[in-house]
Design a protein around this motif. Structure first.
Motif, PDB file in Angstrom:
ATOM      1  N   THR A  36       0.855  -1.178   0.000  1.00  0.00           N
ATOM      2  CA  THR A  36       0.000   0.000   0.000  1.00  0.00           C
ATOM      3  C   THR A  36       0.897   1.236   0.000  1.00  0.00           C
ATOM      4  O   THR A  36       1.775   1.357   0.853  1.00  0.00           O
ATOM      5  CB  THR A  36      -0.920  -0.009   1.232  1.00  0.00           C
ATOM      6  OG1 THR A  36      -1.672  -1.229   1.217  1.00  0.00           O
ATOM      7  CG2 THR A  36      -1.868   1.169   1.232  1.00  0.00           C
ATOM      8  N   HIS A  37       0.699   2.126  -0.949  1.00  0.00           N
ATOM      9  CA  HIS A  37       1.638   3.235  -1.143  1.00  0.00           C
ATOM     10  C   HIS A  37       1.047   4.585  -0.749  1.00  0.00           C
ATOM     11  O   HIS A  37      -0.166   4.718  -0.602  1.00  0.00           O
ATOM     12  CB  HIS A  37       2.072   3.287  -2.611  1.00  0.00           C
ATOM     13  CG  HIS A  37       2.836   2.061  -3.045  1.00  0.00           C
ATOM     14  ND1 HIS A  37       2.862   1.618  -4.341  1.00  0.00           N
ATOM     15  CD2 HIS A  37       3.593   1.187  -2.338  1.00  0.00           C
ATOM     16  CE1 HIS A  37       3.613   0.536  -4.426  1.00  0.00           C
ATOM     17  NE2 HIS A  37       4.056   0.241  -3.217  1.00  0.00           N
ATOM     18  N   VAL A  38       1.931   5.553  -0.633  1.00  0.00           N
ATOM     19  CA  VAL A  38       1.517   6.926  -0.368  1.00  0.00           C
ATOM     20  C   VAL A  38       2.027   7.805  -1.509  1.00  0.00           C
ATOM     21  O   VAL A  38       3.231   7.895  -1.724  1.00  0.00           O
ATOM     22  CB  VAL A  38       2.076   7.444   0.966  1.00  0.00           C
ATOM     23  CG1 VAL A  38       1.678   8.908   1.186  1.00  0.00           C
ATOM     24  CG2 VAL A  38       1.585   6.585   2.118  1.00  0.00           C
ATOM     25  N   GLY A  39       1.096   8.393  -2.242  1.00  0.00           N
ATOM     26  CA  GLY A  39       1.504   9.213  -3.379  1.00  0.00           C
ATOM     27  C   GLY A  39       1.187  10.680  -3.214  1.00  0.00           C
ATOM     28  O   GLY A  39       1.554  11.498  -4.040  1.00  0.00           O
ATOM     29  N   CYS A  45      -4.717  10.811  -4.844  1.00  0.00           N
ATOM     30  CA  CYS A  45      -4.081   9.952  -5.847  1.00  0.00           C
ATOM     31  C   CYS A  45      -4.514   8.490  -5.796  1.00  0.00           C
ATOM     32  O   CYS A  45      -4.375   7.785  -6.784  1.00  0.00           O
ATOM     33  CB  CYS A  45      -2.564  10.043  -5.727  1.00  0.00           C
ATOM     34  SG  CYS A  45      -1.893   9.121  -4.326  1.00  0.00           S
ATOM     35  N   GLY A  46      -4.987   8.028  -4.666  1.00  0.00           N
ATOM     36  CA  GLY A  46      -5.486   6.656  -4.601  1.00  0.00           C
ATOM     37  C   GLY A  46      -4.426   5.564  -4.521  1.00  0.00           C
ATOM     38  O   GLY A  46      -4.749   4.381  -4.600  1.00  0.00           O
ATOM     39  N   ALA A  47      -3.155   5.947  -4.373  1.00  0.00           N
ATOM     40  CA  ALA A  47      -2.101   4.926  -4.262  1.00  0.00           C
ATOM     41  C   ALA A  47      -2.275   4.090  -2.995  1.00  0.00           C
ATOM     42  O   ALA A  47      -1.716   3.003  -2.872  1.00  0.00           O
ATOM     43  CB  ALA A  47      -0.718   5.580  -4.264  1.00  0.00           C
ATOM     44  N   CYS A  48      -3.063   4.615  -2.075  1.00  0.00           N
ATOM     45  CA  CYS A  48      -3.179   4.032  -0.735  1.00  0.00           C
ATOM     46  C   CYS A  48      -4.463   3.234  -0.536  1.00  0.00           C
ATOM     47  O   CYS A  48      -4.795   2.860   0.587  1.00  0.00           O
ATOM     48  CB  CYS A  48      -3.178   5.178   0.265  1.00  0.00           C
ATOM     49  SG  CYS A  48      -4.574   6.275  -0.040  1.00  0.00           S
ATOM     50  N   VAL A  49      -5.203   2.985  -1.620  1.00  0.00           N
ATOM     51  CA  VAL A  49      -6.532   2.377  -1.460  1.00  0.00           C
ATOM     52  C   VAL A  49      -6.430   0.939  -0.941  1.00  0.00           C
ATOM     53  O   VAL A  49      -5.659   0.127  -1.448  1.00  0.00           O
ATOM     54  CB  VAL A  49      -7.331   2.424  -2.784  1.00  0.00           C
ATOM     55  CG1 VAL A  49      -8.594   1.573  -2.706  1.00  0.00           C
ATOM     56  CG2 VAL A  49      -7.675   3.866  -3.143  1.00  0.00           C
ATOM     57  N   VAL A  57     -11.302   2.255   0.620  1.00  0.00           N
ATOM     58  CA  VAL A  57     -11.070   3.525   1.330  1.00  0.00           C
ATOM     59  C   VAL A  57      -9.631   3.971   1.053  1.00  0.00           C
ATOM     60  O   VAL A  57      -8.775   3.164   0.709  1.00  0.00           O
ATOM     61  CB  VAL A  57     -11.247   3.407   2.867  1.00  0.00           C
ATOM     62  CG1 VAL A  57     -12.650   3.041   3.237  1.00  0.00           C
ATOM     63  CG2 VAL A  57     -10.233   2.423   3.457  1.00  0.00           C
ATOM     64  N   LYS A  58      -9.421   5.269   1.226  1.00  0.00           N
ATOM     65  CA  LYS A  58      -8.064   5.793   1.119  1.00  0.00           C
ATOM     66  C   LYS A  58      -7.424   5.709   2.502  1.00  0.00           C
ATOM     67  O   LYS A  58      -7.815   6.426   3.421  1.00  0.00           O
ATOM     68  CB  LYS A  58      -8.098   7.218   0.564  1.00  0.00           C
ATOM     69  CG  LYS A  58      -8.473   7.217  -0.918  1.00  0.00           C
ATOM     70  CD  LYS A  58      -8.467   8.559  -1.587  1.00  0.00           C
ATOM     71  CE  LYS A  58      -8.583   8.364  -3.103  1.00  0.00           C
ATOM     72  NZ  LYS A  58      -8.807   9.615  -3.845  1.00  0.00           N
ATOM     73  N   SER A  59      -6.472   4.823   2.626  1.00  0.00           N
ATOM     74  CA  SER A  59      -5.914   4.571   3.963  1.00  0.00           C
ATOM     75  C   SER A  59      -5.046   5.712   4.446  1.00  0.00           C
ATOM     76  O   SER A  59      -4.657   5.758   5.608  1.00  0.00           O
ATOM     77  CB  SER A  59      -5.120   3.253   3.960  1.00  0.00           C
ATOM     78  OG  SER A  59      -4.012   3.335   3.090  1.00  0.00           O
TER      79      SER A  59
END
Ligand code: FES
Ligand code: FES
Lengths: 166, 787
Positions: A36-39, A45-49, A57-59
């Motif tokens: 799970t990423h942080v952009g 950005c949704g990298a964390c979904v 959800v966006k974490s």
């Protein structure tokens, strides 16, 4: 410090955390689930979904303590054993990724899209529904194809569908 | 063609780890005992630092160390460098001010690095940074590209008029003569808008120091770890190269922005020894906006002269390029040698003259961003061509066809010797794909629905595989632009290829393996591509400028040739034949005219057991290396056609159709190449319609998040129709030209030409946002009503 208990990818976890810990930090730093990423820092950005009780959800915008008791699925928990989830397979087959950084969020959002909107997704629907996820590499062309194909494949695989209440 | 060889759409080997969340990006790396760095950045665009008081901050919880420019200076850590020397018109060298990693007495842009706090947790580092008291004396900010040179305020004492260089290329007199003979001159004022690269993975670094060995390790988001090591060693002085390992693991997109050697990475690796703990830093998105090198930012006046028949006679261009507050690693090359030599486009233009003034401003450094100079040049050329066709009343496709270069090789008046191409073929194919014949009907249909439809062309050329090293050296480059490869064959015939290229989305683990599989006749699964670690790969120049296919793979090709040659020697002994009688094909060494043969894996085993030959006469083992230095640039070229529909009521532009026909020479993996084209087009469309970095008059970046800077999203874009023509590149063994930047180079003028076509030739600047389009549409309608 506060204690949270979650089920993450089917495993029960309990940890004492700083109450300001975001869900994405909890996943990445406490559980070392770095898929799970942080952009971004503005929930754009949704990298964390991830999926929280089955919904995307966006974490990065979710406090870990706020979801105490929930069940979380991350990209690491999507495949069943060695068998890839149909949506993962579709991203590979249709070249829906380049650098791979947006990919976990894209795939988690795509699965959620199918859950909400069904197995037959046209291009317009996919493009509109994907507006919470940014990819800088692919120009979305192949992501759109991958999601359409992944949706169909999920139908064939008999993946349970959860139509949105709305 | 085999299922996994050259030309096959092989599914990517690297994908498994990315789709299962097992990619390993820099921020995923955690070292034992790791601590966190946070950079205190300047809130002012331009200010003198009178004092920095870190005392209160140093006592805060978790703080391990706070460092400023004075600490770096005390350790004799040098400043960041610009690796390309440009000379002024008068032959004097460019005027560059120093670029310290942490400010020395002055800050020059919002986001400039004032101090670093190293603490147990990131939150503690941030809290402590807030407690640092900096006494600033604010100075006026110089922000505007066009007027920076005349500004009273001086940013660097070394550049008294904020001008880094006044450079030129071409024959001014020949151009003047061409313009005197012209029957028509087109004049355009163009702005190439400033962009933020925004790779989705923010920059990050983990610095580590092994006190026992005296070795530094830097994990970093780099497109070229060896160049980073070279600069950090030879110029910045972190440690000698043998004591510094740079690892660029999975990198989440670069687009140029991760070529450069930045302050944060430098400070993290240095600080690791200072504090005796691994030091980690990851940019948040706003830091990325503030401190990643931006792209473009040109202001240009351009003119094109044509004769009575519509033949192009000459071009003159005057550009001011904003380089920001400091010279980033390759900044000076972008508006010069990566720009002016491309101004001939695909056209036979007898005379070209280009002047470039590069200026300092109180903004983030500007450097290469996907295309780097070539999108700027293409924008100038293709806007001039389109507007000229309109002014001459000619069909823009036909006008292009009339002026295309037809014979190769072709020497342009601006350095380049185009080796091969067939521009007319690409245009013809693109016209068919977009159904140019049906345009009239589509325009009428749109008009009936109250919409405006327009079409725009772009015939771009780019120069890739930047080379040869001696040539770029003579133009001012501080490095050679060759590439290295090492092919290690294991005793059972599996292969590891070590390459100096770096993959951050390009899919090298697949395409490079396809080449090896094809040449050696072995399964693609038996080939591993290793890159991104200076301890594994000896040296390399990295990935940018669409060079990894043309240059990186050519190096692998060369090394494979050596492996095969050595294999023939081994096989000759094993098969008891003369070396000259051994052929290698389909994975087998065979004796000509017989059925005696040895498969590649058995040959490898024989090379390692060394039982069948004298080890004094033939060395055991099977491992070969090569450095490949190109003999020319490569010249990918193509035609992109964009069709838009505008709603004049809302100003919203929809891209209805996109036809791209590119000539990349030979293609290793069409699936990956098309993906590169898609991504490039999206970035170019972003530039044309959505993106723009804006500083206000005080030098504050007002577009510093995804809330304010519009990134292209899925519903801003159509699907693209991508086709290809092929003229193999004659200057490298694989015939590859390169494909990484084409989309970003081609697309901005295609979009703007389409919009201005829809708007009855009303000019519009990038980004053509709905507001700008709405205004232009009203102006156009008023004008047409008045006419
Ligand atoms: S990191 Fe969550 S939306 Fe960008
Ligand atoms: S694949 Fe790189 S950001 Fe989407």
């Amino acid at each position: 410090m506060t204690t949270v208990s979650l089920t993450v990818n089917g495993r029960a976890v309990t940890a004492a955390i700083d109450p300001r810990t975001l869900l994405v930090q909890f996943l990445r730093e406490n559980l070392r689930l770095t898929g799970t990423h942080v952009g971004c820092d503005t929930s754009q950005c949704g990298a964390c979904v991830v999926h929280l009780d089955g919904k995307a959800v966006k974490s990065c915008t979710t406090l870990a303590v706020a979801v105490d008791g929930s069940s979380v699925t991350t990209i690491e928990g999507l495949a069943s054993g060695d068998a890839l989830h149909p949506m993962q397979e579709a991203f590979r087959e249709h070249h829906g990724l380049q650098c791979g950084f947006c990919t976990p969020g894209m795939i988690m959002s795509a699965v959620d899209m199918v859950n909400r909107r069904g197995h037959h997704l046209d291009e317009k629907t996919i493009r509109e529904d994907l507006d919470g996820n940014i990819c800088r590499c692919t120009g979305y062309h192949n992501i759109v194809k991958a999601i359409a194909a992944g949706a169909e494949a999920m139908g064939r695989a008999g993946a349970p569908l959860r139509q949105a209440a709305e | 063609m085999s299922a996994t060889g050259i030309g096959a759409a092989v599914r990517r080997k690297e994908d498994h780890r990315f789709i299962t969340g097992q990619g390993r990006y820099t921020d995923d790396i955690n070292r034992p005992g790791q601590v966190h760095a946070y950079f205190l950045r300047s809130p002012h665009a331009h200010a003198i630092i009178k004092a920095i008081d870190t005392e209160a901050a140093a006592g805060m919880p978790g703080v391990i160390g706070i460092f400023t420019g004075a600490d770096l200076a005390a350790d004799k850590i040098g400043g960041l460098i610009c690796g390309w020397m440009i000379h002024n018109k008068d032959g004097t060298p460019m005027r560059a001010g120093p670029h310290p990693a942490l400010a020395q007495g002055k800050v020059r842009y919002v986001g400039d690095h004032v101090a670093v706090v190293v603490a147990e947790t990131l939150a503690e580092a941030k809290d402590a940074a807030e407690a640092i008291a900096v006494d600033y004396e604010e100075l006026p900010a110089v922000v505007d590209t066009g007027t920076a040179a005349g500004a009273k305020t001086v940013i660097h004492d070394e550049a008294p008029d904020n001008t880094v260089f006044n450079w030129h290329l071409g024959d001014r007199e020949a151009v003047e003569k061409a313009f005197r003979a012209a029957s028509h001159v087109t004049k355009l004022d163009l702005v190439n808008n400033r962009l933020v690269p925004n790779a989705m993975e923010p920059r990050a670094a983990v610095g580590d120091y092994d006190a026992g060995e005296g070795v530094f390790t830097l994990y970093t988001t780099s497109q070229n770890p060896h160049v980073a090591r070279l600069v950090l060693s030879a110029f910045i002085g972190i440690a000698p190269e043998n004591k510094l390992r740079v690892i660029a693991p999975d990198v989440g997109g670069g687009f140029g922005s991760k070529i450069f050697i930045y302050a944060e990475e430098t400070v993290c690796v240095w600080a690791a020894k200072k504090v005796g703990r691994p030091v980690k830093w990851t940019a948040d998105r706003t830091e990325a906006f503030l401190s990643d090198a931006h792209g473009r930012d040109h202001v240009t006046h351009a003119e094109l002269a044509t004769d009575a028949e519509g033949r192009i006679l000459g071009m003159r261009v005057k550009t001011t390029a904003n380089l920001g507050a400091y010279l980033s690693t390759f900044s000076s090359s972008v508006p010069t040698y990566l720009y002016a030599p491309l101004l001939s486009g695909q056209y036979d233009i007898p005379a070209i003259y280009c002047e470039v003034d590069a200026v300092y401003t109180n903004t983030a450094p500007v450097d290469a961003y996907r295309g780097a100079g070539r999108p700027e040049a293409t924008f100038v050329v293709e806007r001039l061509i389109e507007v000229t066709a309109r002014q001459l009343g000619k069909d823009p496709a036909r006008f292009r066809m009339q002026n295309y270069i037809r014979r190769f090789p072709h020497q342009t008046p601006v350095i380049m010797m185009y080796d091969t191409g067939n521009y007319g073929a690409s245009l013809k194919k693109a016209l068919e794909m977009i159904d140019y014949k049906g345009l009239g009907k589509r325009k009428r249909d749109s008009a009936r629905a109250g919409k405006l439809r327009g079409i725009g062309f772009s015939s771009y050329i780019e120069a890739c595989g930047i080379a040869p090293s001696a040539a770029v050296g003579s133009l001012g480059a501080g490095v050679g632009l060759w590439e290295s490869a090492e092919v290690r064959v294991n005793p059972i015939g599996t292969v590891e290829v070590l390459t100096g290229s770096h993959s951050h989305g390009q899919g090298h683990e697949t395409t490079f393996a396809q080449l090896v599989s094809d040449r050696l006749g072995i399964s693609i699964d038996n080939v591993s591509i290793i890159h991104g670690d200076t301890d594994k790969v000896q040296m390399g120049m990295g990935t940018y400028g669409s060079r990894s296919g043309a240059v990186g793979m050519s190096a692998i090709f060369k090394a494979l040739d050596k492996v095969i040659a050595k294999g023939k020697k081994v096989a000759a002994h094993v098969l008891e034949a003369d070396e000259a009688d051994i052929d290698f094909a389909d994975g087998h060494f065979a004796v000509k005219g017989t059925d005696r043969k040895l498969d590649f894996g058995s040959c490898a085993l024989q090379a390692y057991v060394a039982h069948k030959f004298n080890g004094q006469e033939l060395e055991p083992g099977l491992k070969e290396g090569a450095f490949y230095d190109p003999t020319n640039f490569t010249f990918p070229a193509g035609v992109h056609i964009c069709e838009v529909e505008i709603d004049p009521q809302t100003g919203v532009t929809r891209i209805e159709r996109w036809a791209a026909v590119d000539d990349f020479g030979n293609v290793i993996n069409p699936m990956i190449v098309e993906g590169q084209v898609h991504g490039g087009i999206a970035q170019g469309v972003g530039q044309a319609l959505l993106e723009g970095a804006r500083y206000n008059a005080d030098g504050q970046l007002v577009t510093a998040s995804f809330m304010d800077y519009t990134m292209p999203r899925a519903d801003d874009l159509p699907s693209f129709d991508v086709g290809m023509t092929v003229t193999p590149c004659p200057s490298n063994p694989l015939g590859i030209k390169g494909c990484g930047e084409a989309g970003a180079i081609a697309s901005p003028p295609a979009v703007i030409n389409a919009i201005t076509d829809a708007l009855g030739h009303e000019e519009i600047a990038m980004p053509a946002t709905p507001q700008a389009v709405w205004r232009a549409a009203r102006k156009s309608m008023n004008r047409m009503a008045a006419e």
